[in-house]
Design an enzyme around this catalytic site. Structure first.
Site, PDB file in Angstrom:
ATOM      1  N   ALA A  66      72.009  57.153  49.820  1.00  0.00           N
ATOM      2  CA  ALA A  66      71.630  56.022  48.972  1.00  0.00           C
ATOM      3  C   ALA A  66      72.188  54.766  49.620  1.00  0.00           C
ATOM      4  CB  ALA A  66      72.217  56.211  47.580  1.00  0.00           C
ATOM      5  N   GLY A 111      72.241  61.051  49.689  1.00  0.00           N
ATOM      6  CA  GLY A 111      70.867  61.094  49.180  1.00  0.00           C
ATOM      7  C   GLY A 111      69.865  61.623  50.197  1.00  0.00           C
TER       8      GLY A 111
END
Ligand code: CAA
Length: 260
Positions: A66, A111
Site C-alpha cells: 500500500a 499489499g
C-alpha cells in the site's frame, strides 16, 4: 480501456493488466485501488476475456505494498475505509469467471503480496521477493494478508512471516506453496502467456465452474464442497462444450469449444 495507473491490453481473449506506478514501485494508492475495482467490474461483464495476467511495471517490483505516503496521513476511520476498498477489490478476483494469474516480476510486499495471494495462482521471477512487512510500520496487513496467507501456508508459518516481517525469495515462497512456478525474469511473461493460452483454449463455462467450485469449496467442509462440485458438474452440461468435448474424444479429434 484507459486508466491513469494501469495499462490494459487485450489480445485473443487474454488480458494483461500492468500496475503502472514504477516510480513508487507500483504501490497501491487509493486511486489505483479504485481503478482496479472499476476494471474488475468491467472484466466480470466481458465474456470475451478468457484469462487475466496481472503484473507490475518496471523490472523491480510487482507491487511494494500500500502507498505509505497515504498511510502516513490516515486515522482509524480513513484506514478502515482504505482497507475496505482494497479488500473488496481483491475479493472480486475470486468472483471473476476467468482465471487471474499473478505474474510477480519483483517485490511483492505488503499489499503487493496480498494482491498476488488474491489471484488464482502465482508465477514468480527468480528475482521476486515476498513478504508482509507491515509490522515494521507499526501496522498489520489490511488487504486480507492475515487471512489468505494463513489459509495458504498455515497459521504458524503465516504468523512467523507477519511477526518477523521476513522477506522470502521466490524459491522459498514456492516451497511454502505460495508460488506455483519460479522462472528466469526473461521467461516469466512468456511462460505465463503460454499457460494463459492453454487455459484460453478450454471451454469458458467449465473453467468458470471449476474456479468457483475451488474457491467456494475451500471455505466449507468436504461434504458441502463436494455437493457444490456435483451441482457445478451438472451445470457443465448446460453448455454445448460438454457435448463437444466428449464427442471430440470419442471421434478422436480435437475439441473446438465455444468462445463464450
Ligand atoms: N509506498 C509508497 N512509496 C513506496 C513504497 C510504498 N509501499 N515502496 C517504495 N516506494 C517508493 C520509495 O519511497 C521510493 O520513492 P522515492 O524515489 O521518491 O524516494 C521509490 O519507491 C523506490 O523505493 P526505494 O528507494 O525504497 O527502493 P529500494 O530498492 O531501496 O527498496 C523496497 C525497495 C525494499 C521495496 C522498499 O522500497 C520498501 O521497503 N518499500 C516498502 C515496503 C512496505 O513496507 N510495504 C508495506 C506497505 S504497508 C501495506 O501494504 C499495508 C496493507 O497491507 C494495506
Amino acid at each position: 480501456m484507459e486508466f491513469k495507473n494501469l495499462i490494459y491490453e487485450k489480445e485473443e481473449g487474454i488480458v494483461r493488466i500492468t500496475l503502472n506506478r514504477p516510480k513508487a514501485l507500483n504501490a497501491l494508492n487509493a486511486e489505483l485501488i479504485s481503478e482496479l475495482n472499476v476494471l474488475f467490474d468491467a472484466l466480470a461483464a466481458d465474456d470475451g476475456v478468457r484469462v487475466v495476467l496481472l503484473t507490475g511495471a518496471g523490472d523491480k517490483a510487482f507491487v511494494a505494498g500500500a502507498d505509505i505516503s497515504e498511510l502516513a496521513h490516515m486515522d482509524s476511520f480513513s484506514a478502515r475505509i482504505f482497507a475496505d476498498a482494497g479488500q473488496s477489490m481483491m475479493a472480486k478476483i475470486a468472483l471473476l469467471p476467468m482465471p487471474v494469474i499473478a505474474v510477480v516480476n519483483g517485490f511483492a510486499l505488503g499489499g503487493g503480496c496480498e494482491l498476488a495471494l488474491a489471484c488464482d495462482f502465482i508465477y514468480a521471477s527468480e528475482k521476486a521477493m515476498f513478504g508482509l512487512p507491515e509490522e515494521t510500520l507499526g501496522l498489520i496487513p489490511g488487504f486480507g494478508g492475515t487471512q489468505r496467507l494463513a489459509r495458504r501456508v498455515g497459521a504458524a508459518m503465516a504468523m512467523e512471516l507477519i511477526f518477523t516481517a521476513k522477506r522470502i525469495k521466490a524459491e522459498e515462497a514456492k516451497a511454502l506453496g505460495l508460488v506455483n512456478r519460479v522462472l528466469p525474469p526473461e521467461q516469466l511473461m512468456e511462460e505465463a502467456q503460454k499457460t494463459a493460452a492453454t487455459i484460453a483454449a478450454m471451454g469458458p463455462a467449465a473453467i468458470a465452474l471449476a474456479k468457483a467450485a475451488v474457491h467456494r469449496g475451500i471455505e466449507v467442509d468436504l461434504i458441502s464442497g463436494s455437493y457444490m462440485e456435483k451441482e457445478a458438474f451438472g451445470l457443465c452440461f448446460a453448455s454445448p462444450d460438454a457435448k463437444e468435448g466428449t464427442s471430440a474424444f470419442l471421434e478422436k479429434r480435437k475439441a473446438v469449444f465455444s468462445k463464450t
